[in-house]
Design a protein around this motif. Structure first.
Motif, PDB file in Angstrom:
ATOM      1  N   ILE A  16       0.835  -1.206   0.000  1.00 24.05           N
ATOM      2  CA  ILE A  16       0.000   0.000   0.000  1.00 24.05           C
ATOM      3  C   ILE A  16       0.861   1.244   0.000  1.00 24.05           C
ATOM      4  O   ILE A  16       0.633   2.183  -0.769  1.00 24.05           O
ATOM      5  CB  ILE A  16      -0.938   0.005   1.229  1.00 24.05           C
ATOM      6  CG1 ILE A  16      -1.982  -1.094   1.090  1.00 24.05           C
ATOM      7  CG2 ILE A  16      -1.628   1.354   1.382  1.00 24.05           C
ATOM      8  CD1 ILE A  16      -2.881  -0.949  -0.101  1.00 24.05           C
ATOM      9  N   LEU A  20       1.046   4.177  -2.853  1.00 22.79           N
ATOM     10  CA  LEU A  20       0.711   5.572  -2.562  1.00 22.79           C
ATOM     11  C   LEU A  20       1.886   6.504  -2.847  1.00 22.79           C
ATOM     12  O   LEU A  20       1.694   7.625  -3.344  1.00 22.79           O
ATOM     13  CB  LEU A  20       0.273   5.709  -1.100  1.00 22.79           C
ATOM     14  CG  LEU A  20      -1.047   5.032  -0.731  1.00 22.79           C
ATOM     15  CD1 LEU A  20      -1.302   5.128   0.771  1.00 22.79           C
ATOM     16  CD2 LEU A  20      -2.211   5.643  -1.501  1.00 22.79           C
ATOM     17  N   LYS A 102      -0.724   4.181  10.583  1.00 19.65           N
ATOM     18  CA  LYS A 102      -1.458   3.120   9.894  1.00 19.65           C
ATOM     19  C   LYS A 102      -2.903   3.099  10.392  1.00 19.65           C
ATOM     20  O   LYS A 102      -3.145   3.386  11.568  1.00 19.65           O
ATOM     21  CB  LYS A 102      -0.822   1.748  10.160  1.00 19.65           C
ATOM     22  CG  LYS A 102       0.565   1.563   9.602  1.00 19.65           C
ATOM     23  CD  LYS A 102       1.073   0.168   9.947  1.00 19.65           C
ATOM     24  CE  LYS A 102       2.457  -0.081   9.392  1.00 19.65           C
ATOM     25  NZ  LYS A 102       2.942  -1.438   9.726  1.00 19.65           N
ATOM     26  N   ALA A 232      -1.783  -0.686  -8.002  1.00 21.78           N
ATOM     27  CA  ALA A 232      -2.694  -0.294  -6.923  1.00 21.78           C
ATOM     28  C   ALA A 232      -3.896  -1.225  -6.970  1.00 21.78           C
ATOM     29  O   ALA A 232      -4.588  -1.287  -7.989  1.00 21.78           O
ATOM     30  CB  ALA A 232      -3.131   1.159  -7.098  1.00 21.78           C
ATOM     31  N   ASP A 234      -7.413  -2.499  -4.919  1.00 22.16           N
ATOM     32  CA  ASP A 234      -8.322  -2.095  -3.839  1.00 22.16           C
ATOM     33  C   ASP A 234      -8.375  -3.113  -2.706  1.00 22.16           C
ATOM     34  O   ASP A 234      -8.392  -2.747  -1.523  1.00 22.16           O
ATOM     35  CB  ASP A 234      -9.725  -1.789  -4.381  1.00 22.16           C
ATOM     36  CG  ASP A 234     -10.378  -2.956  -5.119  1.00 22.16           C
ATOM     37  OD1 ASP A 234      -9.723  -4.012  -5.291  1.00 22.16           O
ATOM     38  OD2 ASP A 234     -11.548  -2.812  -5.536  1.00 22.16           O
ATOM     39  N   GLU A 237      -5.384  -2.779  -0.355  1.00 21.05           N
ATOM     40  CA  GLU A 237      -5.503  -1.630   0.545  1.00 21.05           C
ATOM     41  C   GLU A 237      -6.529  -1.910   1.637  1.00 21.05           C
ATOM     42  O   GLU A 237      -6.317  -1.570   2.804  1.00 21.05           O
ATOM     43  CB  GLU A 237      -5.896  -0.387  -0.258  1.00 21.05           C
ATOM     44  CG  GLU A 237      -5.846   0.889   0.552  1.00 21.05           C
ATOM     45  CD  GLU A 237      -6.064   2.129  -0.277  1.00 21.05           C
ATOM     46  OE1 GLU A 237      -6.161   3.218   0.320  1.00 21.05           O
ATOM     47  OE2 GLU A 237      -6.146   2.029  -1.519  1.00 21.05           O
ATOM     48  N   HIS A 241      -5.896  -2.312   5.931  1.00 20.63           N
ATOM     49  CA  HIS A 241      -6.620  -1.653   7.024  1.00 20.63           C
ATOM     50  C   HIS A 241      -7.160  -2.693   8.007  1.00 20.63           C
ATOM     51  O   HIS A 241      -7.009  -2.541   9.223  1.00 20.63           O
ATOM     52  CB  HIS A 241      -7.778  -0.822   6.492  1.00 20.63           C
ATOM     53  CG  HIS A 241      -8.598  -0.206   7.589  1.00 20.63           C
ATOM     54  ND1 HIS A 241      -8.270   0.992   8.158  1.00 20.63           N
ATOM     55  CD2 HIS A 241      -9.694  -0.650   8.255  1.00 20.63           C
ATOM     56  CE1 HIS A 241      -9.132   1.275   9.124  1.00 20.63           C
ATOM     57  NE2 HIS A 241     -10.006   0.282   9.190  1.00 20.63           N
ATOM     58  N   ARG A 255      -9.741   7.064   8.486  1.00 25.06           N
ATOM     59  CA  ARG A 255      -9.132   5.902   7.843  1.00 25.06           C
ATOM     60  C   ARG A 255     -10.135   4.771   7.680  1.00 25.06           C
ATOM     61  O   ARG A 255     -10.155   4.079   6.664  1.00 25.06           O
ATOM     62  CB  ARG A 255      -7.927   5.432   8.669  1.00 25.06           C
ATOM     63  CG  ARG A 255      -6.767   6.419   8.673  1.00 25.06           C
ATOM     64  CD  ARG A 255      -5.729   6.062   9.733  1.00 25.06           C
ATOM     65  NE  ARG A 255      -4.539   6.907   9.625  1.00 25.06           N
ATOM     66  CZ  ARG A 255      -4.479   8.156  10.067  1.00 25.06           C
ATOM     67  NH1 ARG A 255      -5.533   8.696  10.665  1.00 25.06           N
ATOM     68  NH2 ARG A 255      -3.374   8.863   9.924  1.00 25.06           N
ATOM     69  N   ALA A 259     -11.472   3.047   4.199  1.00 27.28           N
ATOM     70  CA  ALA A 259     -11.510   1.603   3.928  1.00 27.28           C
ATOM     71  C   ALA A 259     -12.898   1.185   3.454  1.00 27.28           C
ATOM     72  O   ALA A 259     -13.031   0.394   2.518  1.00 27.28           O
ATOM     73  CB  ALA A 259     -11.110   0.826   5.178  1.00 27.28           C
TER      74      ALA A 259
END
Length: 376
Positions: A16, A20, A102, A232, A234, A237, A241, A255, A259
């Protein structure tokens, strides 16, 4: 472009952060490491301008690693990555430029990159380069976008698309050929399935090459292995989380909302791949758990409008969940919205009668009638 290394023992978090950073167009990740010793031994080769260090790594601490890096090259900037903001003070004691919490948010990473560029004296208005990797979506409909492309990749065959989805689901893992064949061509005999697989692999490579998507697809010891530099994804990511297991509170709510925003539909729900059904259920449970935690946070804060929004997103995927309906009725009651309260209950009754041939459960009926009396 600045050179960066990442040291973190959580591989999803590393992916991730790399994605980014490289999306800013100002950073090129030249090395990712799970162990501090490997990062140090490669320092003279990678020659980073900045090191992104997890505070907690198995063989040492990020703080100690930072001291070793600075001893070897005092020009390297240090940015810490942690799930615990109480480390911030210690971070700045070793002259760190910044720290990131995080689960990572794009705006936080972009802020850190801006500070880095300012520290390095680079021009603020230098144009960012286009992203170099693919952008891949698993939630809802599987879709793949090439670098800087706004249109999804067009596949030559549906099987080429399915094979890519299967391989990306097992990214950077050895996947036995027999397992691929069993998942994608369960009805074929062994003598025909090899031809189908080889043909499909060829078409897959042609599509990725035409879309300018960097990839490495190799075959060894009866297994396929796929790598997608700078992609990237999804689900990666979202997984990062969930894996962080941070509690939902005022400092993490943004955050958590981010998510949830990734979950635009159930896992590969529009593709209907049989091999994805187990993961579809698993991700559905993860979404439900996170969304419920966010709702509970908003309700304790008295933010009924935001709570209602999340509850409705849950009901889009779990329309017969009585607990969620009860929470939504409570939202309407607390906001003194009598019309919405009554309308929603009767909508629930019609839904249960149409889908199950039953009335809603006793719990929701009791809640409705007790709250309705209090509204009179």
């Amino acid at each position: 472009m600045l050179r960066a290394i990442i040291v973190d023992n959580e591989e999803p978090a590393t992916q991730i952060l790399q994605m980014l950073l490289e999306k800013t167009g100002q950073i090129r990740v030249v090395g990712t490491f799970l162990r501090a010793a490997d990062a140090l031994s490669s320092l003279r080769l990678t020659k980073p301008d900045v090191a992104f260090l997890d505070i907690e790594i198995p063989d040492t601490s990020g703080l100690e690693l930072a001291n070793h890096i600075l001893a070897m090259d005092s020009d390297v900037e240090i940015i810490f990555v942690t799930a615990y903001d109480h480390y911030a003070l210690h971070a700045f004691r070793v002259n760190a430029l910044d720290y990131l919490l995080k689960p990572l948010l794009p705006e936080d990473v972009e802020r850190a990159v801006r500070r880095l560029i300012k520290r390095k004296g680079l021009a603020k208005d230098s144009a960012p380069e286009s992203p170099l990797g693919a952008n891949i979506h698993y939630f809802g409909k599987f879709s793949v976008y090439g670098p800087a492309s706004k249109k999804p990749v067009k596949w030559r065959t549906s099987k080429a698309e399915e094979l890519f989805a299967y391989l990306v689901q097992n990214l950077e893992k050895e996947v036995p050929k027999w397992r691929i064949c069993e998942a994608l061509w369960p009805e074929y005999h062994s003598e025909k399935v090899d031809i189908q697989l080889h043909t499909t692999v060829y078409k897959l490579k042609k599509v990725l090459t035409a879309a300018n998507i960097p990839f490495d697809l190799s075959f060894s010891n009866g297994c396929y292995w796929l790598s997608l530099p700078q992609a990237a994804i999804d689900k990666v990511e979202f997984d990062a989380h969930i894996a962080s297991s941070v509690p939902v509170n005022q400092s993490t709510i943004a955050r958590c909302e981010h998510a949830l925003s990734l979950y635009t539909g159930d896992y590969l729900e529009e593709n209907g791949y049989l091999w994805s059904l187990a993961l579809k259920a698993e991700y559905g449970q993860k979404f439900y758990k996170l969304a419920s935690s966010v709702v509970n946070f908003y309700m304790t804060q008295g933010d009924w409008v935001r709570a209602e929004k999340i509850l409705r997103s849950i009901l889009e995927r779990c329309p017969l969940d009585e607990t969620v309906h009860e929470m939504l009725l409570t939202c309407y009651f607390t906001q003194k919205d009598r019309t919405a309260f009554i309308t929603h209950y009767h909508t629930v009754r019609k839904l249960f009668q149409a889908e199950l041939g039953l009335e809603p459960g006793k719990s929701i009926q009791t809640l409705y009638h007790s709250l309705l009396k209090r509204m009179d």
